[in-house]
Structure formats: structure tokens, C-alpha cells
Design a protein around this motif. Structure first.
Motif, PDB file in Angstrom:
ATOM      1  N   LEU A 144       0.833  -1.209   0.000  1.00 42.58           N
ATOM      2  CA  LEU A 144       0.000   0.000   0.000  1.00 42.58           C
ATOM      3  C   LEU A 144       0.861   1.249   0.000  1.00 42.58           C
ATOM      4  O   LEU A 144       0.626   2.186   0.761  1.00 42.58           O
ATOM      5  CB  LEU A 144      -0.946   0.001   1.204  1.00 42.58           C
ATOM      6  N   ILE A 202      -0.937   3.224  -4.775  1.00 43.41           N
ATOM      7  CA  ILE A 202      -2.305   3.723  -4.654  1.00 43.41           C
ATOM      8  C   ILE A 202      -2.595   4.778  -5.718  1.00 43.41           C
ATOM      9  O   ILE A 202      -3.625   4.737  -6.409  1.00 43.41           O
ATOM     10  CB  ILE A 202      -2.540   4.287  -3.241  1.00 43.41           C
ATOM     11  N   GLN A 203      -1.678   5.723  -5.882  1.00 43.78           N
ATOM     12  CA  GLN A 203      -1.872   6.780  -6.870  1.00 43.78           C
ATOM     13  C   GLN A 203      -1.968   6.205  -8.285  1.00 43.78           C
ATOM     14  O   GLN A 203      -2.841   6.595  -9.071  1.00 43.78           O
ATOM     15  CB  GLN A 203      -0.734   7.789  -6.781  1.00 43.78           C
ATOM     16  N   ARG A 216      -5.323   4.504  -8.842  1.00 46.06           N
ATOM     17  CA  ARG A 216      -6.410   5.440  -9.127  1.00 46.06           C
ATOM     18  C   ARG A 216      -6.337   5.936 -10.568  1.00 46.06           C
ATOM     19  O   ARG A 216      -7.371   6.066 -11.246  1.00 46.06           O
ATOM     20  CB  ARG A 216      -6.336   6.606  -8.147  1.00 46.06           C
ATOM     21  N   ARG A 251     -12.563  -2.658  -8.871  1.00 47.89           N
ATOM     22  CA  ARG A 251     -11.494  -2.179  -8.004  1.00 47.89           C
ATOM     23  C   ARG A 251     -10.579  -3.323  -7.589  1.00 47.89           C
ATOM     24  O   ARG A 251      -9.356  -3.149  -7.494  1.00 47.89           O
ATOM     25  CB  ARG A 251     -12.087  -1.503  -6.764  1.00 47.89           C
ATOM     26  N   ASP A 279     -13.972   2.881  10.991  1.00 47.33           N
ATOM     27  CA  ASP A 279     -14.319   4.210  10.490  1.00 47.33           C
ATOM     28  C   ASP A 279     -15.561   4.787  11.153  1.00 47.33           C
ATOM     29  O   ASP A 279     -16.039   5.853  10.768  1.00 47.33           O
ATOM     30  CB  ASP A 279     -14.508   4.184   8.971  1.00 47.33           C
ATOM     31  N   LEU A 304      -7.576  -3.934   0.866  1.00 42.70           N
ATOM     32  CA  LEU A 304      -7.337  -2.536   1.283  1.00 42.70           C
ATOM     33  C   LEU A 304      -6.918  -1.673   0.097  1.00 42.70           C
ATOM     34  O   LEU A 304      -7.339  -0.506  -0.005  1.00 42.70           O
ATOM     35  CB  LEU A 304      -6.264  -2.507   2.370  1.00 42.70           C
ATOM     36  N   LEU A 305      -6.094  -2.226  -0.796  1.00 43.10           N
ATOM     37  CA  LEU A 305      -5.716  -1.459  -1.981  1.00 43.10           C
ATOM     38  C   LEU A 305      -6.941  -1.162  -2.840  1.00 43.10           C
ATOM     39  O   LEU A 305      -7.109  -0.041  -3.344  1.00 43.10           O
ATOM     40  CB  LEU A 305      -4.662  -2.225  -2.784  1.00 43.10           C
ATOM     41  N   ASP A 346      -9.963  -0.781  -1.851  1.00 47.95           N
ATOM     42  CA  ASP A 346     -10.725   0.288  -1.186  1.00 47.95           C
ATOM     43  C   ASP A 346     -10.124   1.648  -1.460  1.00 47.95           C
ATOM     44  O   ASP A 346     -10.859   2.650  -1.590  1.00 47.95           O
ATOM     45  CB  ASP A 346     -10.753   0.039   0.321  1.00 47.95           C
ATOM     46  N   ARG A 347      -8.801   1.737  -1.536  1.00 47.79           N
ATOM     47  CA  ARG A 347      -8.138   3.022  -1.712  1.00 47.79           C
ATOM     48  C   ARG A 347      -8.110   3.472  -3.182  1.00 47.79           C
ATOM     49  O   ARG A 347      -7.909   4.647  -3.470  1.00 47.79           O
ATOM     50  CB  ARG A 347      -6.721   2.962  -1.159  1.00 47.79           C
TER      51      ARG A 347
END
Length: 340
Positions: free
Chosen positions: A102, A107-108, A111, A133, A286, A334-335, A337-338
């Protein structure tokens, strides 16, 4: 491949070993001299290739394909070295999560690729009903979004490993699958590149997984997981669909356990509805409520972690069919999700 997949580094730690003895080691090379070829080992390798050639021919692989695939083929010492000396690197969950899986760059880039391929991903999701995703997360984790698919000749690597003997039976079958793929024209021999263990293309499928899971999504008559982004991403989605992905369900969620929770005594096997976990005092990290109440989950604890707790759903188990270690599955989730 595949496939394929704790960080020891994880790729093929679960493969079943073959029973053939390893070839004899070459005599030591005096300092300053070039390595001399070992004629005994060379004859053994040629005998091995002759046996594979005969078996492949019986399975319908053409002589022309075999001639191209085996032309000038020799064992690759680097492949044997990597197989025998896999690094015994054991990272904590936090190190694996933050330094490997991560990272801000991953992550960038995820996206960006998700946005750039939005139309393609919508078509794939419509066909296979798998969260795009997660498809992009697997793509990012396995080959850095197609940027690092491996530079080893797959036939050479698999032939080396099948001949070398430590996992001979497994790699012989993968070699035969690779020859069938070449014979069907899905990829040229010089383009069939992958990892030192034979995992191929952008999804890192082993050849047998390619045969079962790869798809021709762009409709050109070839299942090209090397150079066709459509085929590569759709093949990942098909893999998850075939392994039971449930559309619309989350993979899992990080939670804060109730006071007195003991990781050492936690029941990580029993699945129960989220409403039961809510009654026990679990809450999402969260702050949102655990929902939907009827969705089943089980407690999931990262390997070598330092306190993070998750509730994992059915789709986390599907992610782990791609690569079994729990930390791999959690990091992919988790990746995803991000990414979006």
C-alpha cells in the motif's frame, strides 16, 4: 499465474515438490576461467527434452511448435539459483502493508489506471460481475499495473525447473501447458515472458491457469495476457468469477474489537452474521455501523500483526484463491478500497 501467489516472498511456496533427483553439480571452476559446459548434464537435458517432446507430440502439439520452442534451449542457472535460494524474508504485517503493498505510488497509480480504463472496466464488470477495483488491485500487486511482467523465457524457465527435479512433476505439466498455448497461437515464443517460475503476463497466470481462466475479451481470436489490457483484466475477473465472487458484497472491513478481546484466543473459524458481532461489541474502525446485518463474517487477524483486526467476508476467501496468505488477501482488499 496465475497462479498463483505471507511474504517469504509468496509466489510459489505452496507448490508440491517433485521427487526426481537433482542433476549432478558441475565441477568447480578455477578462478579467472570461464565456466565449462558439463557434457553429462547437457546429455541429461537433451534426453529430458526428447521425453517432453514425445509427450507433447502425443498431446497434439505440432512438430513446428516444438522446433521453435526448443531451438537452442539450455537450462538457465539463474532459474535454479532463484528456486533453491528463495529469500527467507519475513515481514511484519505493518511492514508488508506499508512498504510493499500500500505504498503511495501504488495507490496513486491504481487510481490513475482505474480512471483511464473506466470504460473497459465497466464492460468487464458487466460481463463477469466482479468488483473492478479488486481487478485493478490484483493487476497492481502482481505486475505493477502491467509494468513488470517478468523477463524470463517461460519455456526455458519451466524446462529448467522440470529437469532440475525439485518440483519436477508440477513444472513438467506446466511446461506441457505452455507448449499447448504456443501451439494454439495465443502468443509468439519470443513474447512468452514471465517470472523465473513461469508465471506469465499481466495477471501472472501459470500456464495451466491460463488454459482454464484466460479469456479473449478483445475478440481478436487470441487470449493475450501479455499485450492486451482487455484480455489481461478480463482474465483476472474471470478467475474471480469462476472461484465464486459474490457481486455487491464487500471483501471485509477493519473493526475495533470490544474491551477484553484477546487475539490469541480469538475464534477465527466461525462465521456468523454481522449483527452478532455488533452485539458482541465490535464496531467498524471508520465509525460506521456493521452492515448489512445478515452478511456473514469471520474474525481475520493479519499474520505477524500488531493489533489490527478485520471481519472478513466470503469475497476475501475468493481473493485468497489467487494467492493464499492472509496478508496478501487483506492487502489486496485494502488497496481496492483506496483505488476508488
Amino acid at each position: 499465474m496465475p497462479t498463483r501467489r505471507t511474504l517469504l516472498l509468496t509466489g510459489l511456496g505452496g507448490l508440491v515438490a517433485g521427487c526426481a533427483a537433482a542433476p549432478p553439480a558441475a565441477p568447480p571452476v578455477p578462478a579467472g576461467e570461464a565456466p565449462r559446459p558439463d557434457p553429462v548434464a547437457a546429455r541429461r537435458f537433451e534426453d529430458f527434452l526428447a521425453g517432453v517432446r514425445a509427450e507433447a507430440r502425443r498431446a497434439g502439439v505440432s512438430e513446428a511448435t516444438l522446433d521453435r520452442a526448443f531451438a537452442g534451449l539450455r537450462p538457465n542457472p539463474r532459474v535454479i539459483e532463484l528456486d533453491r535460494r528463495q529469500p527467507d524474508v519475513v515481514l511484519s504485517w505493518e511492514e508488508y502493508r506499508d512498504r510493499i503493498m500500500l505504498t503511495p505510488a501504488r495507490i496513486q497509480n491504481g487510481r490513475r489506471h482505474y480512471a483511464e480504463n473506466a470504460a473497459l472496466l465497466r464492460r468487464i464488470a458487466g460481463e463477469y460481475r466482479v468488483d473492478p477495483r479488486v481487478v485493478v488491485a490484483i493487476w497492481g500487486v502482481e505486475t505493477n499495473y502491467g509494468g513488470n511482467t517478468g523477463g524470463f523465457d517461460v519455456v526455458e524457465a519451466l524446462a529448467t525447473l522440470a529437469w532440475e527435479g525439485r518440483r519436477a512433476g508440477y513444472f513438467r505439466q506446466e511446461l506441457l501447458a505452455a507448449l499447448r498455448i504456443l501451439d494454439q497461437g495465443h502468443v509468439r515464443p519470443e513474447r512468452m515472458k514471465g517470472s523465473w517460475a513461469g508465471a506469465m503476463g499481466q495477471p501472472q497466470f501459470m500456464p495451466s491457469n491460463f488454459e482454464r481462466m484466460a479469456v479473449d475479451f478483445d475478440g481478436d481470436g487470441r487470449r493475450d495476457i501479455w499485450d492486451s489490457r482487455a484480455d489481461a483484466l478480463a482474465s483476472i475477473a474471470h478467475y474471480f468469477r469462476r472461484h465464486g465472487w459474490r457481486e455487491g458484497e464487500p471483501w471485509g472491513q477493519e473493526v475495533v474489537p470490544p474491551p477484553g478481546f484477546s487475539p490469541e484466543q480469538a475464534d477465527t473459524e466461525t462465521r456468523r452474521p454481522l449483527r452478532d458481532f455488533a452485539r458482541m461489541g465490535f464496531r467498524r474502525a471508520d465509525g460506521r455501523p456493521l452492515a448489512p446485518a445478515e452478511l456473514e463474517a469471520a474474525i481475520v487477524l493479519p499474520s505477524r500483526g500488531n493489533g489490527q483486526v478485520f471481519l472478513g467476508h466470503h469475497n476475501l476467501r475468493v481473493i485468497r484463491r489467487y494467492n493464499p496468505p492472509v496478508n496478501y488477501g487483506l492487502a489486496v482488499g485494502l488497496l481496492a478500497d483506496r483505488i476508488a
